[in-house]
Design an enzyme around this catalytic site. Structure first.
Site, PDB file in Angstrom:
ATOM      1  N   SER A 100      44.217  37.628  43.029  1.00 29.86           N
ATOM      2  CA  SER A 100      42.880  37.622  42.444  1.00 29.86           C
ATOM      3  C   SER A 100      43.024  37.261  40.970  1.00 29.86           C
ATOM      4  O   SER A 100      43.532  38.058  40.182  1.00 29.86           O
ATOM      5  CB  SER A 100      42.222  38.995  42.593  1.00 29.86           C
ATOM      6  N   LYS A 174      36.223  35.249  45.997  1.00 29.31           N
ATOM      7  CA  LYS A 174      36.819  36.589  45.889  1.00 29.31           C
ATOM      8  C   LYS A 174      36.136  37.400  44.789  1.00 29.31           C
ATOM      9  O   LYS A 174      35.920  38.611  44.937  1.00 29.31           O
ATOM     10  CB  LYS A 174      38.326  36.466  45.609  1.00 29.31           C
ATOM     11  N   LYS A 242      39.940  44.920  36.709  1.00 30.30           N
ATOM     12  CA  LYS A 242      40.392  43.575  36.340  1.00 30.30           C
ATOM     13  C   LYS A 242      39.506  42.536  36.996  1.00 30.30           C
ATOM     14  O   LYS A 242      39.080  41.560  36.364  1.00 30.30           O
ATOM     15  CB  LYS A 242      41.844  43.380  36.774  1.00 30.30           C
TER      16      LYS A 242
END
Length: 301
Positions: A100, A174, A242
């Site tokens: 990611s 994502k 994050k």
């Protein structure tokens, strides 16, 4: 890819990469693995995975290199360094970045890979550690459709793949996924906190809502974690924040305000700041409890 895939390098064998490497080896692929903490790669030897001392060494001769590292900066350093993975890979092989990372980083890595004569896909996943172990991950792939489809036998070991657009599109998908996941976990945590403070049994409340409109995979899995207090990391909170921060930065770069995402990001940042970043992201309920420790009930008007 013109030839059948035989040798796969897995770069990063942590919570997600480790089970994924094991499944690929179980399926009969020759798997070479590297991890910054080598004992995590060494632990896969019982499943036939060969551990090596550097990412570049793992990539030598590989038909496919799968990258599952923790951040965009780490991916860029390991993959694009002067003696990094991309420089080592053989022409015609495929690089699949399943981490990611920021969209811009995914596009940059793809550009460099294609310049080296490599097939490229950014193909992050959703489904957590459970999905990685069971091979039920949702895989969101950006890149040339033919390149993605050429790796169907590899992806089939890991889950269900959908090609969603050009390079960078998998990463963007994502980020959208992570906004939904983080927001839903927070909503479940708020609902169970409300039930608890109101005097109901949170476990029974969860049971009562199963099968209704509030039901979901997140409600079932993470709601259970919340009522049992099991916050062993499947998806650590530090990685959740994050991702939400990365999604918001991309949104802001496109002139978008995402108010729900912004509040969810603040909640997860507070959880990390309070020392719980290594707990599962369902541990956000602990942050809500902290916020409400001194709250006093008020009479209804």
């Amino acid at each position: 890819m013109a030839e059948a895939v035989k040798r796969i390098a897995v770069i990063g064998t942590g919570i997600m990469g480790g089970p994924m490497a094991g499944r690929l080896a179980d399926a009969g692929f020759q798997v070479i693995a590297w991890n910054r903490t080598r004992d995590k790669a060494d632990a896969l030897s019982s499943r036939g995975v060969v551990s090596v001392g550097s990412a570049a060494e793992a990539a030598v001769g590989a038909d496919v290199v799968i990258c599952m590292l923790s951040s965009g900066l780490v991916c860029e350093d390991v993959l694009l360094g002067s003696d990094g993975v991309v420089a080592t890979m053989k022409s015609g092989s495929a690089l699949v970045v399943m981490s990611s990372i920021p969209v811009e980083t995914a596009v940059l890595i793809g550009k460099r890979a294609v310049e080296r004569g490599l097939a490229y896909s950014d193909a992050p996943v959703s489904g957590g550690e459970k999905g990685a172990r069971e091979g039920t991950l949702a895989i969101m792939a950006g890149g040339v459709e033919a390149d993605v489809m050429a790796l169907s036998a590899v992806f089939a070991c890991l889950g269900r793949v959908t090609q969603v657009g050009p390079a960078g599109s998998g990463t963007l998908t994502k980020l959208a996924n992570q906004l939904i996941v983080a927001s839903t976990i927070c909503a479940v945590a708020e609902a169970l906190t409300l039930a608890e403070r109101g005097g109901a049994n949170p476990a029974r409340v969860r049971e009562a809502l199963l099968g209704g409109f509030a039901d979901s995979t997140i409600f079932r899995q993470h709601g259970l974690r919340m009522v049992t207090g099991d916050f062993r990391p499947g998806g650590p909170a530090k990685y959740q924040v994050k991702d939400t921060s990365t999604a918001l930065a991309f949104a802001h770069s496109r002139g978008l305000r995402l108010p729900v995402g912004e509040e969810v990001d603040r909640l997860y940042q507070a959880m990390v700041d309070n020392g719980d970043g290594d707990l599962d992201h369902s541990g956000i309920i602990l942050e809500l409890r902290r916020m409400n420790e001194t709250a006093q009930p008020t009479a209804c008007a």
